[in-house]
Design a protein around this motif. Structure first.
Motif, short mmCIF file in Angstrom:
data_model
loop_
_atom_site.label_atom_id
_atom_site.label_comp_id
_atom_site.label_asym_id
_atom_site.label_seq_id
_atom_site.Cartn_x
_atom_site.Cartn_y
_atom_site.Cartn_z
N VAL A 28 -4.42 13.03 7.71
CA VAL A 28 -3.34 12.50 6.88
C VAL A 28 -2.39 13.65 6.56
N GLU A 29 -1.17 13.54 7.07
CA GLU A 29 -0.16 14.57 6.81
C GLU A 29 0.33 14.41 5.37
N ALA A 158 -9.66 9.72 -2.32
CA ALA A 158 -8.69 9.96 -1.24
C ALA A 158 -8.64 8.79 -0.27
N GLN A 159 -9.80 8.26 0.09
CA GLN A 159 -9.85 7.12 1.00
C GLN A 159 -9.23 5.88 0.35
N ILE A 160 -9.48 5.68 -0.94
CA ILE A 160 -8.90 4.54 -1.66
C ILE A 160 -7.39 4.66 -1.70
N ILE A 161 -6.87 5.87 -1.93
CA ILE A 161 -5.42 6.10 -1.93
C ILE A 161 -4.84 5.66 -0.59
N CYS A 162 -5.45 6.10 0.50
CA CYS A 162 -4.96 5.73 1.84
C CYS A 162 -5.05 4.23 2.08
N ASP A 163 -6.17 3.63 1.71
CA ASP A 163 -6.36 2.18 1.92
C ASP A 163 -5.35 1.37 1.11
N GLY A 166 -1.87 1.78 2.67
CA GLY A 166 -1.72 1.46 4.09
C GLY A 166 -1.49 2.67 4.97
N ILE A 167 -2.05 3.80 4.57
CA ILE A 167 -1.88 5.04 5.33
C ILE A 167 -2.95 5.10 6.41
N PRO A 168 -2.56 5.24 7.67
CA PRO A 168 -3.56 5.35 8.74
C PRO A 168 -4.28 6.70 8.67
N TYR A 169 -5.57 6.68 8.94
CA TYR A 169 -6.36 7.93 8.98
C TYR A 169 -7.44 7.82 10.04
N ASP A 170 -7.96 8.99 10.45
CA ASP A 170 -9.01 9.04 11.48
C ASP A 170 -10.36 8.79 10.86
#
Length: 170
Positions: A28-29, A158-163, A166-170
């Motif tokens: 995540v950039e 951090a994962q909840i923030i991305c989810d 809608g931020i894509p992550y590996d």
């Protein structure tokens, strides 16, 4: 390439290393910028996320700093976004009934009165924030200002923030 996750420059140094490490490990950039509301923003999303380290910090924002906190929520709404407050402690407090039984640091340390019973503090000139009052304030902030409050474990934030954004992550 996806837009970077914007992180507020006013985040306390050293307090968010675990999240920053998770973002880096999952591709995540991120970019540090001054945000008008919240701690995290992502260009295509209309959600801004503000993080709180625990319920004690949240209770201070809902009590002593209430007016400033409401202005921040309203600034997010005025920009077309919804502020989600992510509290990194006790996911079981997502159930407001459980939150009603929370006691703040001041009361846990003192133990001379029962603020959840509505008592004034026996050792202070004010009644510290207690769970029932905090739950009521959160309900009103959600109803009247459109904020959302989510409790999670620090390791998952951090994962909840991305989810949520809608931020894509590996």
């Amino acid at each position: 390439m996806a837009a970077p996750l914007r992180i507020d420059t006013r985040q306390q140094l050293g307090k968010h290393n675990a999240k920053n490490r998770w973002f880096a490990e999952h591709g995540v950039e991120t970019v540090a910028v001054k945000l008008d509301a919240g701690d995290y923003a992502y260009a295509p999303s209309n959600i801004l996320i503000d993080t709180k380290k625990d319920v004690d910090e949240l209770s201070m924002d809902c009590g002593k700093d209430h007016a400033r906190f409401v202005r921040e929520i309203d600034r997010a709404a005025a920009s077309g976004c919804r502020l989600v407050v992510l509290i990194e402690q006790h996911p079981e407090y997502n159930d407001r009934e459980n939150l009603r039984h929370w006691s703040g640091y001041v009361c846990r340390k003192c133990r001379k009165c029962d603020p959840n019973g509505g008592d004034r503090c026996a050792t202070r000139k004010y009644t510290p924030m207690h769970g029932a009052r905090l739950a009521k304030i959160l309900d009103k902030l959600e109803e009247n200002h459109g904020a959302k409050f989510v409790f999670c474990s620090k390791s998952k934030s951090a994962q909840i923030i991305c989810d949520m954004m809608g931020i894509p992550y590996d």
